[in-house]
Design an enzyme around this catalytic site. Structure first.
Site, mmCIF file in Angstrom:
data_model
loop_
_atom_site.group_PDB
_atom_site.id
_atom_site.type_symbol
_atom_site.label_atom_id
_atom_site.label_comp_id
_atom_site.label_asym_id
_atom_site.label_seq_id
_atom_site.Cartn_x
_atom_site.Cartn_y
_atom_site.Cartn_z
ATOM 1 N N LYS A 98 0.854 -1.189 0.000
ATOM 2 C CA LYS A 98 0.000 0.000 0.000
ATOM 3 C C LYS A 98 0.886 1.234 0.000
ATOM 4 O O LYS A 98 1.870 1.299 0.734
ATOM 5 C CB LYS A 98 -0.860 -0.008 1.282
ATOM 6 C CG LYS A 98 -1.868 1.125 1.354
ATOM 7 C CD LYS A 98 -3.139 0.781 0.624
ATOM 8 C CE LYS A 98 -4.045 1.989 0.433
ATOM 9 N NZ LYS A 98 -3.654 2.872 -0.705
ATOM 10 N N LYS A 144 5.094 2.214 8.306
ATOM 11 C CA LYS A 144 3.924 3.029 8.656
ATOM 12 C C LYS A 144 2.676 2.150 8.802
ATOM 13 O O LYS A 144 1.919 2.283 9.756
ATOM 14 C CB LYS A 144 3.707 4.075 7.558
ATOM 15 C CG LYS A 144 2.776 5.193 7.937
ATOM 16 C CD LYS A 144 2.491 6.100 6.735
ATOM 17 C CE LYS A 144 3.727 6.791 6.209
ATOM 18 N NZ LYS A 144 3.404 7.741 5.111
ATOM 19 N N LYS A 186 5.104 1.965 -3.097
ATOM 20 C CA LYS A 186 5.082 3.369 -3.514
ATOM 21 C C LYS A 186 5.317 3.443 -5.007
ATOM 22 O O LYS A 186 5.924 2.553 -5.598
ATOM 23 C CB LYS A 186 6.201 4.147 -2.810
ATOM 24 C CG LYS A 186 5.931 5.634 -2.757
ATOM 25 C CD LYS A 186 4.966 5.935 -1.620
ATOM 26 C CE LYS A 186 4.785 7.395 -1.354
ATOM 27 N NZ LYS A 186 4.177 7.622 -0.042
ATOM 28 N N THR A 206 -4.656 12.811 6.645
ATOM 29 C CA THR A 206 -3.244 12.882 7.034
ATOM 30 C C THR A 206 -3.053 13.971 8.091
ATOM 31 O O THR A 206 -2.454 13.743 9.146
ATOM 32 C CB THR A 206 -2.352 13.144 5.808
ATOM 33 O OG1 THR A 206 -2.671 12.173 4.807
ATOM 34 C CG2 THR A 206 -0.885 13.044 6.154
HETATM 35 N N1 GLU Z 1 0.873 8.892 0.294
HETATM 36 C C1 GLU Z 1 0.380 8.763 1.620
HETATM 37 C C2 GLU Z 1 1.490 8.368 2.563
HETATM 38 O O1 GLU Z 1 2.645 8.598 2.307
HETATM 39 C C3 GLU Z 1 -0.857 7.872 1.693
HETATM 40 C C4 GLU Z 1 -0.661 6.476 1.221
HETATM 41 C C5 GLU Z 1 -1.956 5.686 1.137
HETATM 42 O O2 GLU Z 1 -2.999 6.224 1.482
HETATM 43 O O3 GLU Z 1 -1.890 4.541 0.705
HETATM 44 O O4 GLU Z 1 1.247 7.881 3.632
#
Ligand code: GLU
Length: 422
Positions: A67, A91, A103, A187
């Site tokens: 993810k 994370k 990513k 976020t």
């Molecule tokens: N790009 C965001 C992060 O760095 C969200 C990633 C997501 O929602 O999968 O956490």
């Protein structure tokens, strides 16, 4: 391998010193599982074709499908994508989501693209990576310079290729296409919940504490607005071009209205004599809470000593270089690390994916309640780990995540319980 990725692994090694884990786990986590590079040829509005470099990395999928967001930025490269995927792995484990880390990125300056060119680029990304991503395999989301509209084009392209609506392939979509309530501010809201939950421990409080935020994008704006509405005094803000500071306070709602109208933060006014600063000066400005919410590598060995804020909340990914960690620790600063502070985004992405799979949608209150219920106890656990092991918050967060990942690797079977005699 470049520095960014090496630096990320240094933190893993530091965390491993505090845990008794199997070598297999560390060996597995040292390298990405798979990374795909592609060239995206895109038809431009003038009829010419331009090629863009693109990547997607699935770092580790032990705990579930990978993810993580897709970043559109001129400086994106394979190392950055791998590093960001590495951070996502930790994370997701910090937030206890059933996900691994991934990513993606495209080297592009979206400010030079028309809307139709941006749409063709977004669709080209999915065409190139369609076999790599998938609702049970790898689930992208927005990141820097990608948003709900880009996610909508991508979900639509994937659904066309699959010949079936497949909303769960991507998160951060517009509500009308299966997006979740509360994903847009998730976020910033997550960082806000963490700060408010640890207020007593951190010695900060509304009406008393001043906040500076570097960056004025989605994460930063919502965090600023929520803190401001609760009585925190926002005294500094910046965007990529300029920064403002006002000891009498800045209303983030008014600053955003100014930015929307004029296209930039520059010229926005606070309640008193608003000063213009550079982005670098803003980091060193007087405040009680500093929220770096822009790019990587902003707090370095050369400016760490000059930071005045006793509390730093990392809303950006990787804003502090490892070399700055010991300097901040020695100065008695508390850093709420990125993998905790900005985990609200991916947490609500997970909620979106769950809603897509179940076909049953929640209201905003439900999303906020569940987000708070997910992130606050993790913040508490990491704080307790920090105290128990006498380590900094970042190391504690990595130890906490590593424990969960190691447990999953172990459960799948390591050499430890491989007995050739049965
Ligand atoms: N790009 C965001 C992060 O760095 C969200 C990633 C997501 O929602 O999968 O956490």
């Amino acid at each position: 391998m470049t520095d960014l990725f090496d630096e990320a692994r240094q933190r893993l090694d530091r965390a491993a010193e505090h845990l008794d884990i199997h070598d297999d786990v560390m060996e597995q986590l040292r390298y990405p599982k798979e990374t795909l590079a592609a060239t995206l040829p895109v038809r431009m509005d003038d009829g010419s074709t331009r090629s863009f470099k693109a990547w997607r990395c699935r770092y580790d999928d032990t705990r579930g499908p990978t993810k993580g967001g897709i970043r559109f930025h001129p400086n994106v490269n394979i190392d950055e994508v791998m590093t960001l995927a590495f951070w996502m792995t930790f994370k997701c484990a910090v937030a206890n989501l059933p996900y691994g880390g991934g990513k993606g990125g495209v080297a592009v300056d979206v400010k030079h693209l028309s809307r139709t060119e941006l749409e063709r680029l977004s669709r080209a990304y999915v065409q190139a990576f369609a076999r790599f991503i998938g609702p049970e395999r790898d689930v992208p989301a927005p990141d820097m310079y990608t948003n709900g509209i880009v996610m909508a084009w991508m979900a639509d392209e994937y659904s066309k290729m699959a010949d079936a609506p497949t909303p769960a392939v991507i998160t951060g979509k517009p509500i009308a296409l299966g997006g979740s309530q509360g994903r847009d501010d998730a976020t910033g809201r997550g960082g806000y919940y963490v700060l408010r939950h640890l207020e007593k421990e951190l010695g900060v409080a509304p009406e008393k504490s001043r906040v500076v935020l570097q960056g004025f994008g989605n994460a930063s704006f919502h965090c600023a607005r929520l803190l401001h509405d609760d009585g925190y005094k926002v005294v500094g803000l910046s965007d990529s071009r300029s920064a403002i500071y006002d000891p009498d306070g800045i209303d983030p709602h008014a600053a955003m209205a100014h930015k929307r109208k004029s296209g930039a933060l520059a010229g926005a006014k606070g309640n008193g004599a608003t000063k213009d600063l550079t982005n670098a000066e803003l980091l060193e400005a007087e405040c009680d809470v500093l929220v770096p919410a822009a790019l990587e590598n902003q707090i370095t060995a050369s400016n760490a000593e000059k930071i005045q804020a006793p509390v730093i909340v990392e809303l950006a990914n990787g804003p502090t270089m490892p070399e700055a960690d010991p300097i901040l620790a020695k100065a008695g600063k508390t850093v709420i690390p990125d993998i905790l502070a900005n985990s609200g985004g991916v947490t609500v992405s997970y909620f979106e994916w769950v809603q897509n799979k179940s076909g049953f949608y929640w209201d905003a209150d439900e999303v906020h309640r569940r987000l708070k219920q997910t992130i606050a106890p993790e913040a508490e656990r990491i704080w307790a780990m920090r105290k128990k092991k006498d380590i900094d918050m970042r190391t504690a967060a990595y130890v906490h995540a590593l424990e969960r990942i190691a447990e999953a690797v172990d459960a799948r079977g390591t050499q430890d319980y491989f007995n050739p005699d049965g």
